[in-house]
Design a protein around this motif. Structure first.
Motif, PDB file in Angstrom:
ATOM      1  N   ARG A  20      39.476  43.179  37.117  1.00  0.00           N
ATOM      2  CA  ARG A  20      39.697  44.198  36.061  1.00  0.00           C
ATOM      3  C   ARG A  20      39.407  45.573  37.011  1.00  0.00           C
ATOM      4  O   ARG A  20      38.279  45.800  37.495  1.00  0.00           O
ATOM      5  CB  ARG A  20      38.683  44.143  34.846  1.00  0.00           C
ATOM      6  CG  ARG A  20      39.175  45.283  33.835  1.00  0.00           C
ATOM      7  CD  ARG A  20      38.036  45.407  32.898  1.00  0.00           C
ATOM      8  NE  ARG A  20      38.193  43.964  31.984  1.00  0.00           N
ATOM      9  CZ  ARG A  20      36.984  43.698  31.326  1.00  0.00           C
ATOM     10  NH1 ARG A  20      35.938  44.569  31.149  1.00  0.00           N
ATOM     11  NH2 ARG A  20      37.035  42.442  30.606  1.00  0.00           N
ATOM     12  N   VAL A  21      40.325  46.549  37.083  1.00  0.00           N
ATOM     13  CA  VAL A  21      40.269  47.696  37.842  1.00  0.00           C
ATOM     14  C   VAL A  21      39.584  48.481  36.755  1.00  0.00           C
ATOM     15  O   VAL A  21      40.300  48.961  35.628  1.00  0.00           O
ATOM     16  CB  VAL A  21      41.445  47.924  38.365  1.00  0.00           C
ATOM     17  CG1 VAL A  21      41.176  49.568  39.112  1.00  0.00           C
ATOM     18  CG2 VAL A  21      41.978  47.354  39.477  1.00  0.00           C
ATOM     19  N   LYS A  61      46.444  50.650  41.136  1.00  0.00           N
ATOM     20  CA  LYS A  61      45.770  49.792  40.437  1.00  0.00           C
ATOM     21  C   LYS A  61      46.424  48.094  39.928  1.00  0.00           C
ATOM     22  O   LYS A  61      45.681  47.320  40.121  1.00  0.00           O
ATOM     23  CB  LYS A  61      45.486  50.306  38.835  1.00  0.00           C
ATOM     24  CG  LYS A  61      44.585  51.524  38.861  1.00  0.00           C
ATOM     25  CD  LYS A  61      44.204  52.167  37.603  1.00  0.00           C
ATOM     26  CE  LYS A  61      43.317  52.941  37.457  1.00  0.00           C
ATOM     27  NZ  LYS A  61      43.175  53.503  35.960  1.00  0.00           N
ATOM     28  N   ASP A  62      47.753  48.343  39.820  1.00  0.00           N
ATOM     29  CA  ASP A  62      48.301  46.873  39.504  1.00  0.00           C
ATOM     30  C   ASP A  62      48.266  46.024  40.838  1.00  0.00           C
ATOM     31  O   ASP A  62      47.838  44.810  40.622  1.00  0.00           O
ATOM     32  CB  ASP A  62      49.692  47.228  39.390  1.00  0.00           C
ATOM     33  CG  ASP A  62      49.944  47.999  37.737  1.00  0.00           C
ATOM     34  OD1 ASP A  62      49.149  47.776  37.019  1.00  0.00           O
ATOM     35  OD2 ASP A  62      51.079  48.397  37.768  1.00  0.00           O
ATOM     36  N   ALA A  77      44.494  44.378  41.029  1.00  0.00           N
ATOM     37  CA  ALA A  77      44.166  43.651  40.187  1.00  0.00           C
ATOM     38  C   ALA A  77      44.653  42.406  40.326  1.00  0.00           C
ATOM     39  O   ALA A  77      44.335  41.369  40.065  1.00  0.00           O
ATOM     40  CB  ALA A  77      44.792  44.483  38.759  1.00  0.00           C
ATOM     41  N   GLN A  78      45.577  42.363  41.311  1.00  0.00           N
ATOM     42  CA  GLN A  78      46.183  40.859  41.767  1.00  0.00           C
ATOM     43  C   GLN A  78      45.609  40.584  43.066  1.00  0.00           C
ATOM     44  O   GLN A  78      45.952  39.183  43.245  1.00  0.00           O
ATOM     45  CB  GLN A  78      47.748  41.022  41.531  1.00  0.00           C
ATOM     46  CG  GLN A  78      48.293  41.698  40.229  1.00  0.00           C
ATOM     47  CD  GLN A  78      48.015  40.455  39.322  1.00  0.00           C
ATOM     48  OE1 GLN A  78      48.006  39.177  39.412  1.00  0.00           O
ATOM     49  NE2 GLN A  78      47.729  40.972  38.097  1.00  0.00           N
ATOM     50  N   THR A  79      45.233  41.370  43.815  1.00  0.00           N
ATOM     51  CA  THR A  79      45.122  40.950  45.425  1.00  0.00           C
ATOM     52  C   THR A  79      43.851  41.595  45.949  1.00  0.00           C
ATOM     53  O   THR A  79      43.240  42.744  45.560  1.00  0.00           O
ATOM     54  CB  THR A  79      46.303  41.692  46.238  1.00  0.00           C
ATOM     55  OG1 THR A  79      47.563  41.181  45.623  1.00  0.00           O
ATOM     56  CG2 THR A  79      46.268  41.071  47.516  1.00  0.00           C
ATOM     57  N   ASP A  80      42.916  40.939  46.782  1.00  0.00           N
ATOM     58  CA  ASP A  80      41.816  41.352  47.576  1.00  0.00           C
ATOM     59  C   ASP A  80      42.331  42.516  48.266  1.00  0.00           C
ATOM     60  O   ASP A  80      43.334  42.630  48.848  1.00  0.00           O
ATOM     61  CB  ASP A  80      41.524  40.333  48.409  1.00  0.00           C
ATOM     62  CG  ASP A  80      40.696  39.205  47.693  1.00  0.00           C
ATOM     63  OD1 ASP A  80      40.152  39.508  46.646  1.00  0.00           O
ATOM     64  OD2 ASP A  80      40.579  38.224  48.268  1.00  0.00           O
ATOM     65  N   LEU A  81      41.194  43.534  48.337  1.00  0.00           N
ATOM     66  CA  LEU A  81      41.615  44.774  49.067  1.00  0.00           C
ATOM     67  C   LEU A  81      41.749  44.350  50.582  1.00  0.00           C
ATOM     68  O   LEU A  81      42.812  45.037  51.015  1.00  0.00           O
ATOM     69  CB  LEU A  81      40.517  45.790  48.838  1.00  0.00           C
ATOM     70  CG  LEU A  81      40.607  47.041  49.394  1.00  0.00           C
ATOM     71  CD1 LEU A  81      41.744  47.824  49.245  1.00  0.00           C
ATOM     72  CD2 LEU A  81      39.377  47.926  49.253  1.00  0.00           C
TER      73      LEU A  81
END
Length: 245
Positions: A106-107, A162-163, A166-170
């Motif tokens: 959750r961002v 953000k999107d 929320a789905q992928t590691d930095l």
């Protein structure tokens, strides 16, 4: 884990007898993860002991990480703690995906900020330097796992959204989207007492000790790209490091 007799003569105290009886039932799978244990009143009747003895036995199992107690609801079998290897530099989703764990992010915020002193020192920049700050709350198997603050070099942070985060590691975003090769990280691990915000977001009661992990990530040419400070629930997470001699 406390499995030794509680009395000098080698016999079990009532507390230890109840504790080990419950431990055995949990380990053999009589109650599944997240399943509620019998109530204190049921255990008192079943074990033939006092309420204080039952509470002490349950407290021991909480300390061992086998159960969690939820105020007003009872005691529940704790999920097996998440364990991440320190032998490789990985993002959380990357590390836990291979273990069959579901990781959700959750961002909480993503925007312009000024580098605090500790992050500035890690990145080799003056305090107050403009940066991009990312705050996230991560979950494993539906349970809060870590609260994370990351300060990113401005030239990199400007292209994040953000999107995607929320789905992928930095780390994966760096490599797959920004064509940046991540080479290493310096990791510091410690402990602290959770503050009010951390307790609320991680769903722990006061006083609560938390695992604090700080990580400075570098890319090619020893370029520091971000500094992150993560607060983990210690009952839900551990690091594992194998050492050779």
């Amino acid at each position: 884990m406390n499995t030794t007799p509680d009395t000098p003569g080698g016999g079990w105290t009532l507390r230890a007898r109840v504790r080990e009886a419950l431990r055995e039932r949990i380990l053999r799978g009589e109650w599944q993860t997240h399943e509620r244990l019998p109530s204190e009143n049921q255990l008192i009747e079943e074990q033939g002991v006092s309420r204080i003895t039952v509470r002490q036995a349950l407290a021991d199992l909480v300390a061992d990480g086998l159960i969690v107690r939820v105020h007003g609801k009872g005691s529940f079998v704790a999920p097996a703690p998440v364990r991440q290897e320190l032998s490789r530099l990985q993002g959380l989703s990357e590390a836990l995906g291979g273990q069959g764990r579901e990781v959700l992010t959750r961002v909480l915020s993503l925007g312009q900020a000024s580098l605090p002193a500790r992050a500035a020192k890690a990145l080799g920049l003056p305090p107050g330097t403009p940066c991009v700050e990312l705050q996230t709350l991560r979950f494993s198997d539906g349970q809060p796992l870590s609260l994370n603050s990351t300060w990113i070099e401005p030239t990199l942070g400007a292209s994040l959204d953000k999107d995607t985060l929320a789905q992928t590691d930095l780390l994966t975003v760096y490599e797959s989207t920004l064509n940046l090769r991540v080479t290493r990280a310096v990791v510091d691990i410690g402990a602290a007492l959770a503050n009010a915000r951390q307790r609320r977001l991680l769903a722990v009661e006061a006083p609560a000790a938390v695992l604090v992990v700080e990580r400075t990530v570098f890319s090619t040419g020893e370029r520091p790209v971000h500094f992150e400070a993560s607060t983990y629930r210690p009952d839900a997470f551990s690091y594992r490091l194998e050492l050779a001699r």
